[in-house]
Design an enzyme around this catalytic site. Structure first.
Site, mmCIF file in Angstrom:
data_model
loop_
_atom_site.group_PDB
_atom_site.id
_atom_site.type_symbol
_atom_site.label_atom_id
_atom_site.label_comp_id
_atom_site.label_asym_id
_atom_site.label_seq_id
_atom_site.Cartn_x
_atom_site.Cartn_y
_atom_site.Cartn_z
ATOM 1 N N CYS A 198 0.833 -1.221 0.000
ATOM 2 C CA CYS A 198 0.000 0.000 0.000
ATOM 3 C C CYS A 198 0.859 1.260 0.000
ATOM 4 C CB CYS A 198 -0.899 -0.003 1.227
ATOM 5 S SG CYS A 198 0.055 0.003 2.760
ATOM 6 N N ASP B 174 2.741 2.148 2.592
ATOM 7 C CA ASP B 174 3.053 2.503 3.977
ATOM 8 C C ASP B 174 4.299 1.753 4.438
ATOM 9 O OD1 ASP B 174 0.875 4.180 4.181
ATOM 10 O OD2 ASP B 174 -0.459 2.567 4.838
ATOM 11 N N CYS C 167 -1.851 2.832 8.617
ATOM 12 C CA CYS C 167 -3.206 2.963 9.165
ATOM 13 C C CYS C 167 -3.282 2.419 10.598
ATOM 14 C CB CYS C 167 -4.135 2.147 8.275
ATOM 15 S SG CYS C 167 -3.664 0.403 8.270
ATOM 16 N N CYS D 252 -1.932 -5.338 6.019
ATOM 17 C CA CYS D 252 -1.280 -4.608 7.119
ATOM 18 C C CYS D 252 -0.558 -5.618 8.034
ATOM 19 C CB CYS D 252 -2.295 -3.787 7.909
ATOM 20 S SG CYS D 252 -3.378 -2.791 6.869
HETATM 21 FE FE1 FES Z 1 -1.048 0.562 4.558
HETATM 22 FE FE2 FES Z 1 -2.557 -0.579 6.508
HETATM 23 S S1 FES Z 1 -3.225 0.471 4.727
HETATM 24 S S2 FES Z 1 -0.414 -0.606 6.277
#
Ligand code: FES
Length: 141
Positions: free
Chosen positions: A50, A52, A75, A119
């Protein structure tokens, strides 16, 4: 004002309970092991599908993970996943910790909605990356 905020928070939590387990909500709202570690032996940063990022620091003692901390810019579910994966890793040997999988993280959290399962993968992959560094360290002269 305080009671209005409390009411609002209760409403938000009630909504979250329809989607997430109590364990996930608890670890997202009160994450364990958050923050960098100044005296860490190893560190890894991984970017998930994602975009992140998660970082994990480990302190080792006789081949065992004496302490583990994490940070993420992801998130709430990634916060819960980082919190639980560091809890799972602490006290384990490096070899056992590197076998902690996405499924282990999901099970410990009591499951996640399908769209958030990545995640848990980010947390498991970051732990795997940092434990790989532990094994590389051992091979150094
Ligand atoms: Fe990116 Fe949860 S949406 S780690």
């Amino acid at each position: 004002m305080a009671s209005e905020l409390d009411e609002l928070q209760e409403l938000i939590i009630a909504d979250a309970r329809k989607i997430y387990s109590e364990t996930t909500i608890d670890h997202a709202m009160n994450p364990r092991n958050v923050g960098d570690m100044e005296d860490a032996d190893v560190f890894a940063r991984v970017t998930g599908p994602c975009g992140d990022t998660m970082e994990i620091w480990l302190k080792l003692k006789n081949g065992t993970i004496a302490n583990a901390t994490f940070m993420t810019d992801g998130c709430g579910t990634s916060i819960a996943s980082g919190s639980i994966v560091t809890e799972l890793a602490k006290g384990k040997s490096v070899n056992k910790a590197r076998r902690i999988s996405q499924q282990d993280v999901l099970s410990a959290l009591g499951g996640l909605p399908e769209e958030s399962e990545h995640c848990a993968l980010l947390a498991a992959n970051t732990l795997r990356a940092v434990t790989k560094d532990c094994l590389a360290m051992k091979r150094e002269p």
